[in-house]
Design an enzyme around this catalytic site. Structure first.
Site, PDB file in Angstrom:
ATOM      1  N   ASP A  76      -8.245   8.862  -2.248  1.00 13.08           N
ATOM      2  CA  ASP A  76      -8.202   7.702  -3.099  1.00 13.08           C
ATOM      3  C   ASP A  76      -7.456   7.787  -4.335  1.00 13.08           C
ATOM      4  OD1 ASP A  76      -9.284   5.376  -4.536  1.00 13.08           O
ATOM      5  OD2 ASP A  76     -11.275   5.559  -3.487  1.00 13.08           O
ATOM      6  N   HIS A  92      -4.239   6.841  -3.118  1.00 15.38           N
ATOM      7  CA  HIS A  92      -4.147   5.432  -3.354  1.00 15.38           C
ATOM      8  C   HIS A  92      -3.124   5.054  -4.557  1.00 15.38           C
ATOM      9  CE1 HIS A  92      -7.797   4.539  -0.697  1.00 15.38           C
ATOM     10  NE2 HIS A  92      -6.973   4.971  -0.108  1.00 15.38           N
TER      11      HIS A  92
END
Ligand SMILES: *[C@@H]1O[C@H](CO)[C@@H](O)[C@H](O)[C@H]1NC(C)=O
Ligand SMILES: *[C@@H]1O[C@H](CO)[C@@H](O)[C@H](O)[C@H]1NC(C)=O
Ligand SMILES: *[C@@H]1O[C@H](CO)[C@@H](O)[C@H](O)[C@H]1NC(C)=O
Length: 397
Positions: A220, A243
């Protein structure tokens, strides 16, 4: 034959030495002296809790909780609770490993530092969140409870987390909340690219935070800064896969959300979903302002620069009229390659738009040679200076 004088000298030396050693011991508490085995099999949670109680409550002066090296300590949910009324350094020389079970507790943190004024957690130890079984139940949508963040700093002031390695957290690796004056540096954080919600470092409802010199590869955000964050400086991060570096998401469930004074600089982002991003939900109120991204290098990033005021990861969101007000956002010296054709997306709310967006010295090429990179704007306003490639038509020179 030992004469009287040398005997006296020896005794004096011995006394001096003993008091010196005793002085050191008085301020250093070893978890192994409180029953921790560090064999990687025995649950050492109680021993750590007892050692923490001693260092925090028995000591009258700045003290060290020492976790000796060359061992692996198996730990369940462990709370390092204050106040302690003096500074504590937790010296993590050994490795910590989370008991591999999906516990049913409302507390979604594993190692929790809470209500402390003056705390350092430092060392060369590795902190293994053993998240795989939790990732699996998330995948199957069968988790009964929220997954555990590996290390949480909650309601702390003057806190530092330095030098540690983190891997495979069930959720975020380091989470900071409701804290003031936090420095996080020289961490190495790794989790598989496909592991869910395994953010590297997450900050919310906190002020005066410095995050620097970290190497982060997770499933993430490498670093996420969420609501209530003010004065957060992030620099020299090597991010990817993951991310990217994100501000948000802000304003979930139409809440009031703020983020202010967030400065990201001198960082490298490689093969991530997003590069530098601001994401807000529709229907919220509040603001995101005084934000800058400077000297950021990007390699094959899917969304290199993105402001997304329509954030809706699970779909089914309606268009709303209110929004988090985004303003005073600078992108200066952001360069590299985009894995998608759309390199820059400024998608701002229909009602309020984004204001004072500045781009200067921005140069993002398509990672595929010969293909063009593109930019897209919706209701974004501001200025551009020097080179801005691809051109961002909604900004004016
Ligand atoms: C962050 O950087 C800004 C600008 O350089 C500076 O004014 C501020 O004091 C810094 N904040 C912290 C917490 O170091
Ligand atoms: C830009 O950031 C890189 C790290 O990504 C650093 O090595 C370099 O010195 C920075 N450049 C400037 C001008 O600060
Ligand atoms: C919401 O508004 C955006 C921007 O005008 C538009 O592109 C999108 O289709 C709208 N979505 C819905 C569900 O109405």
């Amino acid at each position: 034959m030992i004469n009287q004088r040398s005997l006296r000298t020896s005794i004096l030396l011995l006394l001096l030495l003993t008091s010196f050693v005793a002085g050191t011991l008085a301020a250093t508490y070893r978890v192994t002296d409180y029953g921790a085995k560090g064999d990687g099999i025995t649950d050492d949670t109680q021993a750590f809790t007892n050692a923490w109680r001693a260092v925090c409550l028995n000591s009258k002066e700045a003290s060290t909780l020492l976790i000796p090296g060359g061992k692996v300590y198996l730990l369940g949910l462990t709370k390092f609770r204050g106040p302690c009324n003096h500074y504590v350094r937790v010296q993590v020389d050994g490795n910590l490993k989370r008991v591999d079970e999906v516990w049913s507790d409302d507390d979604n943190n594993w190692l929790v530092f809470i209500n402390l004024n003056g705390i350092t957690v430092a060392g060369a130890g590795e902190i293994d969140g053993q998240g795989a079984s939790w990732w699996a139940c998330k995948e199957a949508k069968t988790c009964a409870f929220l997954a555990a963040n590996s290390l949480a700093l909650l309601h702390v002031t003057k806190a530092q987390v330095l030098g540690l390695s983190f891997k495979n957290s069930a959720m975020m690796h380091v989470a900071v909340g409701m804290s003031v004056g936090v420095r996080i540096s020289n961490l190495k954080i790794t989790a598989p690219a496909e592991s869910p919600n395994t953010d590297g470092i997450h900050v919310e409802r906190s002020r005066h935070v410095i995050i620097s010199d970290c190497q982060i590869s997770t499933g993430d955000d490498c670093v996420s800064v969420s609501s209530g964050a003010k004065d957060v400086n992030i620099s020299r991060i090597r991010c990817g896969p993951g991310h990217g570096l994100s501000i948000g998401s802000l304003g979930i469930e139409k809440s009031y959300a703020t983020a202010e004074g967030i400065h990201v600089s001198d960082s490298t982002i490689v093969r991530t979903d997003n590069g530098v991003r601001i994401k807000t939900w529709q229907g919220a109120t509040g603001f995101a302002r005084d934000i800058s991204f400077r000297n950021i290098s990007l390699t094959e990033v899917r969304n290199p620069i993105i402001i997304d005021q329509f954030y809706c990861p699970r779909g089914g969101c309606k268009n709303e009229t209110s929004a988090v007000q985004v303003s005073d956002v600078k992108f200066i010296g952001v360069k590299g390659t985009s894995a998608n054709d759309m390199a820059i997306r400024l998608e701002c709310s229909q009602s309020s738009g984004c204001h004072d967006v500045v781009m200067e010295d921005v140069d993002i090429r398509n990672a595929v040679p010969g293909e063009q990179a593109q930019a897209f704007c919706f209701n974004a306003h501001g200025k551009k200076a020097k080179v801005v490639k691809p051109d961002v038509p909604c900004l004016s020179y």
